[in-house]
Enzyme design. Sequence first.
Site, PDB file in Angstrom:
ATOM      1  N   GLU A 106       0.797  -1.267  -0.237  1.00 51.43           N
ATOM      2  CA  GLU A 106      -0.135   0.024  -0.124  1.00 51.43           C
ATOM      3  C   GLU A 106       0.962   1.142  -0.162  1.00 51.43           C
ATOM      4  OE1 GLU A 106      -3.700   1.898   2.580  1.00 51.43           O
ATOM      5  OE2 GLU A 106      -2.257   0.454   3.615  1.00 51.43           O
ATOM      6  N   CYS A 166      -5.329  -3.023   3.244  1.00 46.06           N
ATOM      7  CA  CYS A 166      -4.793  -3.003   4.426  1.00 46.06           C
ATOM      8  C   CYS A 166      -5.982  -3.237   5.497  1.00 46.06           C
ATOM      9  CB  CYS A 166      -4.166  -1.720   4.469  1.00 46.06           C
ATOM     10  SG  CYS A 166      -3.222  -1.589   6.130  1.00 46.06           S
ATOM     11  N   LYS A 199     -10.191   0.919  -1.856  1.00 50.49           N
ATOM     12  CA  LYS A 199     -10.259   0.677  -0.489  1.00 50.49           C
ATOM     13  C   LYS A 199     -11.505   0.899  -0.062  1.00 50.49           C
ATOM     14  CE  LYS A 199      -7.409   1.127   3.723  1.00 50.49           C
ATOM     15  NZ  LYS A 199      -6.078   1.721   4.520  1.00 50.49           N
TER      16      LYS A 199
END
Length: 509
Positions: free
Chosen positions: A265, A374, A340
């Site tokens: 990321e 993440c 995300k």
Amino acid sequence: MRTSTPRLNLRVIEKSDYPELAALMDLVFHDVGGSWPRMTIMDLIHQFPDGQICIEDDGKIIGAALTIKVDYNRFSLPHVYTDIINENNVIQHQPSGDALYGLDVFVHPDYRGLRLGRRLYEARKELCRNDNLKAILAGGRIPGYHKHASSMKVTEYIEKVKRRELHDPILSFQLSNDFDVKRIMRHYLPEDDSSCGYATLLEWDNFFYEEDIDSVHDIDKTLIRIGIVQWQMRAVRSVDDLIDQAEFFVSSLSNYKADFALFPEFFNAPLMGLRREQNSVEAIRFLASFTEVIKQRFAELAITYNINIIAGSMPELRDGMLYNVSYLLHRDGTIDEQDKIHITPHEKRDWVIDGGNQVKVFDTDAGRVGILICYDSEFPELGRMLAEQNVQIIFVPFWTDTKNGYQRVRLCAQARAIENECYVAIGGSVGNLPRVDNVDIQYAQSAVFSPSDIYFPHDATIAEASPNTEMIIFADVDLDKLKQLNTEGSVTNLRHRRLDLYGGFTQPK
């Protein structure tokens, strides 16, 4: 008589075995006609020798399984026994059939309790897999039903056997060998008084079955090599400088025939250092100005080095809003992207990033993959949504500054692998960027996790990097093992979901 210490041997049945085989059938099937005529057995051996299997103890046949090939579309529908063996005792074997049909499995009464029937069934399953057949079908007698026929319907009897409230000598055994009851067949074998003429249509699906293919290039890859770049954050002078660093790793992974390269990321965060004296909002938007160029350069690397690249994540401006986006650059030139979904308090507060609204599974030439960036890996709902779209590998590019944050990602990624019966690869960055606001330190130990069962490593970790060290790691994953886990695992999480209680997560199309 059973020997004190059996000396077992599994082999195909030969023509000279008929007298011994017939005597065993007379003993086991005395209530439904006994042994088959010699002509029938000889015909079976002649037409389909591999399907006729026996177990012997010190040279004496003590169990056998008789099998033919049939057309799945015909015999997955209701039928009767004479559709399989006609009135003249002629077996209806179809050499070009796409399924096995289990005629009989029988074991000498003195040898019951040694699970020899299970051995014969496992041999049948192996034959089904080796011959690339769709399934094993069987008409299963229910000889215990006559004791309950006056008090319950046959459907109720079968349900009670499934729930182990009742025991049926044949159906209970079939269910314990992974067969499912697909239908009830009336008048299957009218003379079978014990079953009151009923039978169950049983099926064991071969999840390794592949439709006929015209070219070797149409075969789906099952052994996949994952490469992960544990990326060192360091100052760069330009975009070209960053790309050169990335190309070194892509080239190295390609040399080792990796199918995927996973970057972390915000791996491009060093570019924020090219312009000093910016506040955090200005810096992240400055970084977003490089995203399109880097995406296109990575797409070229994917084609040049014949490798699928998950380009970590980068900030992207769309309609005045900023998103954290991961890009999947296929080696055929196709580009997919995944936003995300869950934005951390830091991203929201310091960078004013917004979350996406859709989680997707992407078809690649090396399996069906999904991406959880993440923090997204810490939400089990997203992993389950991917699982409901038949994901096989989940990639998790991450950036964490402390070991606490890293442990959240790692432990949640392992949970996603177990509960969704898939592989999960996590890749992070290490080092520091003292001149870049809010990206000053990193902690990572990249890894590839598997489900936790006998088909996989004992600690469910296939590969892992050294902590906080720039390096690449490789992991070979077998997609066929996921199919086997789904049907024959010690536990089968996906099959045992209580959809009646909590439903599914994906929306119907």
